[in-house]
Design a protein around this motif. Structure first.
Motif, PDB file in Angstrom:
ATOM      1  N   GLY A  87       0.810  -1.214   0.000  1.00  0.00           N
ATOM      2  CA  GLY A  87       0.000   0.000   0.000  1.00  0.00           C
ATOM      3  C   GLY A  87       0.837   1.254   0.000  1.00  0.00           C
ATOM      4  N   LEU A  88       1.928   1.239   0.735  1.00  0.00           N
ATOM      5  CA  LEU A  88       2.781   2.427   0.839  1.00  0.00           C
ATOM      6  C   LEU A  88       3.490   2.717  -0.475  1.00  0.00           C
ATOM      7  CD1 LEU A  88       3.866   4.558   2.862  1.00  0.00           C
ATOM      8  CD2 LEU A  88       5.724   2.976   3.360  1.00  0.00           C
ATOM      9  N   PHE A  89       4.007   1.673  -1.126  1.00  0.00           N
ATOM     10  CA  PHE A  89       4.722   1.850  -2.390  1.00  0.00           C
ATOM     11  C   PHE A  89       3.790   1.801  -3.601  1.00  0.00           C
ATOM     12  CE2 PHE A  89       8.168   0.052   0.330  1.00  0.00           C
ATOM     13  CZ  PHE A  89       8.987   1.160   0.315  1.00  0.00           C
ATOM     14  N   ARG A  90       2.504   1.522  -3.359  1.00  0.00           N
ATOM     15  CA  ARG A  90       1.522   1.403  -4.447  1.00  0.00           C
ATOM     16  C   ARG A  90       2.019   0.423  -5.516  1.00  0.00           C
ATOM     17  NH1 ARG A  90       1.549   7.038  -3.979  1.00  0.00           N
ATOM     18  NH2 ARG A  90       2.361   7.329  -6.070  1.00  0.00           N
ATOM     19  N   ASN A  91       2.528  -0.703  -5.040  1.00  0.00           N
ATOM     20  CA  ASN A  91       3.114  -1.713  -5.918  1.00  0.00           C
ATOM     21  C   ASN A  91       2.739  -3.094  -5.390  1.00  0.00           C
ATOM     22  OD1 ASN A  91       4.709  -3.448  -7.432  1.00  0.00           O
ATOM     23  ND2 ASN A  91       6.484  -2.103  -7.403  1.00  0.00           N
ATOM     24  N   PRO A  92       1.963  -3.877  -6.156  1.00  0.00           N
ATOM     25  CA  PRO A  92       1.552  -5.200  -5.667  1.00  0.00           C
ATOM     26  C   PRO A  92       2.691  -6.197  -5.548  1.00  0.00           C
ATOM     27  CG  PRO A  92       0.888  -4.899  -7.950  1.00  0.00           C
ATOM     28  CD  PRO A  92       1.404  -3.577  -7.492  1.00  0.00           C
ATOM     29  N   LEU A  93       3.882  -5.866  -6.068  1.00  0.00           N
ATOM     30  CA  LEU A  93       5.031  -6.752  -5.954  1.00  0.00           C
ATOM     31  C   LEU A  93       5.979  -6.340  -4.834  1.00  0.00           C
ATOM     32  CD1 LEU A  93       5.910  -7.392  -9.717  1.00  0.00           C
ATOM     33  CD2 LEU A  93       4.630  -8.852  -8.142  1.00  0.00           C
ATOM     34  N   ALA A  94       5.603  -5.343  -4.056  1.00  0.00           N
ATOM     35  CA  ALA A  94       6.443  -4.924  -2.931  1.00  0.00           C
ATOM     36  C   ALA A  94       6.356  -5.958  -1.813  1.00  0.00           C
ATOM     37  CB  ALA A  94       6.003  -3.553  -2.424  1.00  0.00           C
ATOM     38  N   ASP A  95       7.478  -6.146  -1.114  1.00  0.00           N
ATOM     39  CA  ASP A  95       7.474  -7.067   0.017  1.00  0.00           C
ATOM     40  C   ASP A  95       8.148  -6.388   1.212  1.00  0.00           C
ATOM     41  OD1 ASP A  95      10.183  -7.168  -0.461  1.00  0.00           O
ATOM     42  OD2 ASP A  95      10.324  -9.338  -0.487  1.00  0.00           O
ATOM     43  N   PRO A  96       8.064  -6.981   2.406  1.00  0.00           N
ATOM     44  CA  PRO A  96       8.596  -6.304   3.596  1.00  0.00           C
ATOM     45  C   PRO A  96      10.098  -6.099   3.590  1.00  0.00           C
ATOM     46  CG  PRO A  96       7.106  -8.104   4.198  1.00  0.00           C
ATOM     47  CD  PRO A  96       7.365  -8.226   2.737  1.00  0.00           C
ATOM     48  N   PHE A  97      10.829  -6.824   2.717  1.00  0.00           N
ATOM     49  CA  PHE A  97      12.286  -6.730   2.727  1.00  0.00           C
ATOM     50  C   PHE A  97      12.818  -5.649   1.790  1.00  0.00           C
ATOM     51  CE2 PHE A  97      12.138 -11.562   3.619  1.00  0.00           C
ATOM     52  CZ  PHE A  97      11.822 -11.307   4.940  1.00  0.00           C
ATOM     53  N   LEU A  98      11.941  -4.842   1.189  1.00  0.00           N
ATOM     54  CA  LEU A  98      12.379  -3.872   0.193  1.00  0.00           C
ATOM     55  C   LEU A  98      13.235  -2.756   0.771  1.00  0.00           C
ATOM     56  CD1 LEU A  98       9.466  -3.255  -2.344  1.00  0.00           C
ATOM     57  CD2 LEU A  98      11.741  -4.178  -2.772  1.00  0.00           C
ATOM     58  N   MET A  99      13.133  -2.510   2.072  1.00  0.00           N
ATOM     59  CA  MET A  99      13.906  -1.427   2.675  1.00  0.00           C
ATOM     60  C   MET A  99      15.227  -1.909   3.256  1.00  0.00           C
ATOM     61  SD  MET A  99      10.985   0.983   4.370  1.00  0.00           S
ATOM     62  CE  MET A  99      12.210   2.245   4.716  1.00  0.00           C
ATOM     63  N   GLY A 100      15.653  -3.093   2.862  1.00  0.00           N
ATOM     64  CA  GLY A 100      16.968  -3.585   3.260  1.00  0.00           C
ATOM     65  C   GLY A 100      17.017  -4.275   4.597  1.00  0.00           C
ATOM     66  N   SER A 101      15.864  -4.536   5.211  1.00  0.00           N
ATOM     67  CA  SER A 101      15.881  -5.124   6.551  1.00  0.00           C
ATOM     68  C   SER A 101      16.465  -6.529   6.560  1.00  0.00           C
ATOM     69  CB  SER A 101      14.466  -5.131   7.133  1.00  0.00           C
ATOM     70  OG  SER A 101      13.574  -5.803   6.260  1.00  0.00           O
ATOM     71  N   ALA A 102      16.180  -7.319   5.523  1.00  0.00           N
ATOM     72  CA  ALA A 102      16.701  -8.685   5.483  1.00  0.00           C
ATOM     73  C   ALA A 102      18.220  -8.688   5.368  1.00  0.00           C
ATOM     74  CB  ALA A 102      16.076  -9.446   4.314  1.00  0.00           C
ATOM     75  N   SER A 103      18.752  -7.861   4.485  1.00  0.00           N
ATOM     76  CA  SER A 103      20.206  -7.795   4.328  1.00  0.00           C
ATOM     77  C   SER A 103      20.866  -7.240   5.575  1.00  0.00           C
ATOM     78  CB  SER A 103      20.554  -6.925   3.113  1.00  0.00           C
ATOM     79  OG  SER A 103      20.034  -7.474   1.931  1.00  0.00           O
ATOM     80  N   GLY A 104      20.217  -6.259   6.221  1.00  0.00           N
ATOM     81  CA  GLY A 104      20.776  -5.718   7.456  1.00  0.00           C
ATOM     82  C   GLY A 104      20.801  -6.749   8.565  1.00  0.00           C
ATOM     83  N   ALA A 105      19.736  -7.543   8.678  1.00  0.00           N
ATOM     84  CA  ALA A 105      19.702  -8.598   9.688  1.00  0.00           C
ATOM     85  C   ALA A 105      20.779  -9.641   9.421  1.00  0.00           C
ATOM     86  CB  ALA A 105      18.316  -9.240   9.715  1.00  0.00           C
ATOM     87  N   SER A 106      20.955 -10.023   8.163  1.00  0.00           N
ATOM     88  CA  SER A 106      22.004 -10.990   7.821  1.00  0.00           C
ATOM     89  C   SER A 106      23.382 -10.457   8.173  1.00  0.00           C
ATOM     90  CB  SER A 106      21.943 -11.329   6.329  1.00  0.00           C
ATOM     91  OG  SER A 106      20.699 -11.878   5.981  1.00  0.00           O
ATOM     92  N   LEU A 107      23.614  -9.179   7.881  1.00  0.00           N
ATOM     93  CA  LEU A 107      24.905  -8.573   8.211  1.00  0.00           C
ATOM     94  C   LEU A 107      25.114  -8.531   9.721  1.00  0.00           C
ATOM     95  CD1 LEU A 107      27.480  -7.162   7.314  1.00  0.00           C
ATOM     96  CD2 LEU A 107      26.209  -4.999   7.285  1.00  0.00           C
ATOM     97  N   GLY A 108      24.063  -8.215  10.469  1.00  0.00           N
ATOM     98  CA  GLY A 108      24.189  -8.196  11.925  1.00  0.00           C
ATOM     99  C   GLY A 108      24.558  -9.557  12.483  1.00  0.00           C
ATOM    100  N   VAL A 109      23.919 -10.610  11.975  1.00  0.00           N
ATOM    101  CA  VAL A 109      24.232 -11.968  12.428  1.00  0.00           C
ATOM    102  C   VAL A 109      25.652 -12.354  12.040  1.00  0.00           C
ATOM    103  CG1 VAL A 109      23.639 -14.402  12.122  1.00  0.00           C
ATOM    104  CG2 VAL A 109      21.837 -12.723  12.444  1.00  0.00           C
ATOM    105  N   ALA A 110      26.059 -12.033  10.814  1.00  0.00           N
ATOM    106  CA  ALA A 110      27.404 -12.380  10.364  1.00  0.00           C
ATOM    107  C   ALA A 110      28.466 -11.658  11.197  1.00  0.00           C
ATOM    108  CB  ALA A 110      27.561 -12.031   8.886  1.00  0.00           C
ATOM    109  N   LEU A 111      28.250 -10.380  11.473  1.00  0.00           N
ATOM    110  CA  LEU A 111      29.201  -9.635  12.298  1.00  0.00           C
ATOM    111  C   LEU A 111      29.276 -10.207  13.711  1.00  0.00           C
ATOM    112  CD1 LEU A 111      28.515  -5.910  11.285  1.00  0.00           C
ATOM    113  CD2 LEU A 111      30.661  -7.162  11.016  1.00  0.00           C
ATOM    114  N   CYS A 112      28.137 -10.526  14.266  1.00  0.00           N
ATOM    115  CA  CYS A 112      28.108 -11.079  15.618  1.00  0.00           C
ATOM    116  C   CYS A 112      28.878 -12.396  15.685  1.00  0.00           C
ATOM    117  CB  CYS A 112      26.666 -11.267  16.067  1.00  0.00           C
ATOM    118  SG  CYS A 112      26.472 -11.804  17.777  1.00  0.00           S
ATOM    119  N   LEU A 113      28.637 -13.272  14.714  1.00  0.00           N
ATOM    120  CA  LEU A 113      29.327 -14.563  14.709  1.00  0.00           C
ATOM    121  C   LEU A 113      30.828 -14.391  14.476  1.00  0.00           C
ATOM    122  CD1 LEU A 113      26.781 -16.680  12.660  1.00  0.00           C
ATOM    123  CD2 LEU A 113      27.323 -16.945  15.080  1.00  0.00           C
ATOM    124  N   ALA A 114      31.191 -13.479  13.585  1.00  0.00           N
ATOM    125  CA  ALA A 114      32.604 -13.269  13.297  1.00  0.00           C
ATOM    126  C   ALA A 114      33.332 -12.703  14.513  1.00  0.00           C
ATOM    127  CB  ALA A 114      32.764 -12.336  12.098  1.00  0.00           C
TER     128      ALA A 114
END
Length: 340
Positions: A87-114
């Motif tokens: 609704g916010l992007f007015r795009n039926p193909l938008a998903d919750p990860f469009l603002m980079g949250s998934a990549s940011g979470a992955s980076l946080g986990v990788a940094l923590c483990l490293a």
């Protein structure tokens, strides 16, 4: 051929009433929850027989019950975030990860483990933070970076492009960390593939505490999404203060997505497919779409979790793999049907 011509010539399936769909989804959720309590490594078992054995009862209430409820809450958060994003992007193909949250979470986990494996000084506070906290902070940091690059939430297209750029860059940084510290990749596998197997009662309580206010606030802002669907000029003519309301919607989407990803890892297509399925069943405003997409997301992930547990029993598939296969197949079928 115009869209109007297609609407006249092609038969449309009868649409349900929103209340009817809500009742159906609630009944499906209850049925899936009961099945979730009975499905284990040996297949489906009778709940009555399980309750007669103290050991089996402990397994049901300490492992299967929080896992089933956790899958329900994770799917609900992703379904809500997906409906807000579309609704916010007015795009039926938008998903919750469009603002980079998934990549940011992955980076946080990788940094923590490293850092846990290589830096003894950082280990104490990292242990207190935990992988879940690192994933959540990484997701929130990625959203904040996206907002900074987009210079706020005023321009939707700029926000969308900034999210794509942030996701690519943070994903590349995560890959560099896994190359530099190869043992990190094996530890990250459950997070990257998505899993509900490690969800416990504390995770369920946290997600329930986040989901309830997110649903209430998002429902209160549903009129904003209805206005944006008609165009920004129309929304402004309705007297809606778009800037603060957009900030609130982005905050809800980021909080819901970050919480779900931090607890269950990267689970794809639930946030994208849930609003699509609701819109295919009912034609309604966002006041109904948001709660229905929340219920639909819960049902989808509970069903995927059951399939992940029972498809190759006693082995178990990562639920993120199941949602990717089913969600990708659904989108391919949808594209083929529309092309036809």
């Amino acid at each position: 051929m115009s869209t109007a011509a297609l609407d006249v010539r092609l038969p449309r399936p009868a649409r349900q009433h929103p209340i009817g769909l809500a009742v159906v989804l609630l009944l499906c959720a209850v049925l899936l929850a009961l099945l979730g309590l009975g499905v284990g490594s040996t297949g489906l078992q009778s709940l009555r027989a399980l309750m007669a054995d103290p050991t089996a009862t402990a397994i049901v209430w300490e492992i299967r019950a929080p896992r089933t409820l956790g899958a329900c809450l994770t799917g609900a958060l992703l379904g809500l975030a997906g409906a807000i994003a579309q609704g916010l992007f007015r795009n039926p193909l938008a998903d919750p990860f469009l603002m980079g949250s998934a990549s940011g979470a992955s980076l946080g986990v990788a940094l923590c483990l490293a850092l846990l494996g290589t830096t003894s000084v950082a280990a104490p506070w990292l242990l207190r933070l935990g992988l879940t906290g690192a994933a959540f902070l990484g997701a929130m940091a990625a959203v904040a970076l996206t907002l900074a690059l987009a210079r706020g939430v005023t321009h939707t297209l700029r926000l969308l492009l900034a999210g794509v750029v942030v996701g690519v860059v943070l994903g590349a940084l995560t890959s560099l960390i896994t190359l530099a510290v190869p043992e990190v990749l094996q530890a990250m596998q459950a997070f990257l593939l998505g899993s509900t197997g490690y969800l416990g009662w504390p995770a369920c309580a946290l997600m329930a505490g986040v989901a309830a206010p997110c649903v209430v606030v998002a429902w209160g802002l549903s009129r904003v999404l209805d206005g944006l669907a008609l165009g920004e000029a129309t929304a402004q003519s309705l007297g809606l203060p778009l800037l603060p309301l957009r900030v609130a919607l982005v905050a809800i989407m980021a909080l819901a997505t970050g919480t779900a990803v931090a607890q269950a890892g990267l689970i794809a297509f639930v946030g994208l497919a849930a609003p699509h399925l609701v819109r295919g069943a009912v034609k309604t405003t966002h006041a109904w779409l948001l709660p229905l997409a929340t219920l639909m997301g819960a049902v989808l992930l509970m069903a995927a979790d059951l399939l992940a547990r029972g498809a190759l029993a006693p082995q178990e598939l990562p639920v993120g793999v199941v949602t990717s296969i089913l969600g990708g197949s659904y989108l391919l079928w949808l594209m083929h049907r529309r092309a036809g």
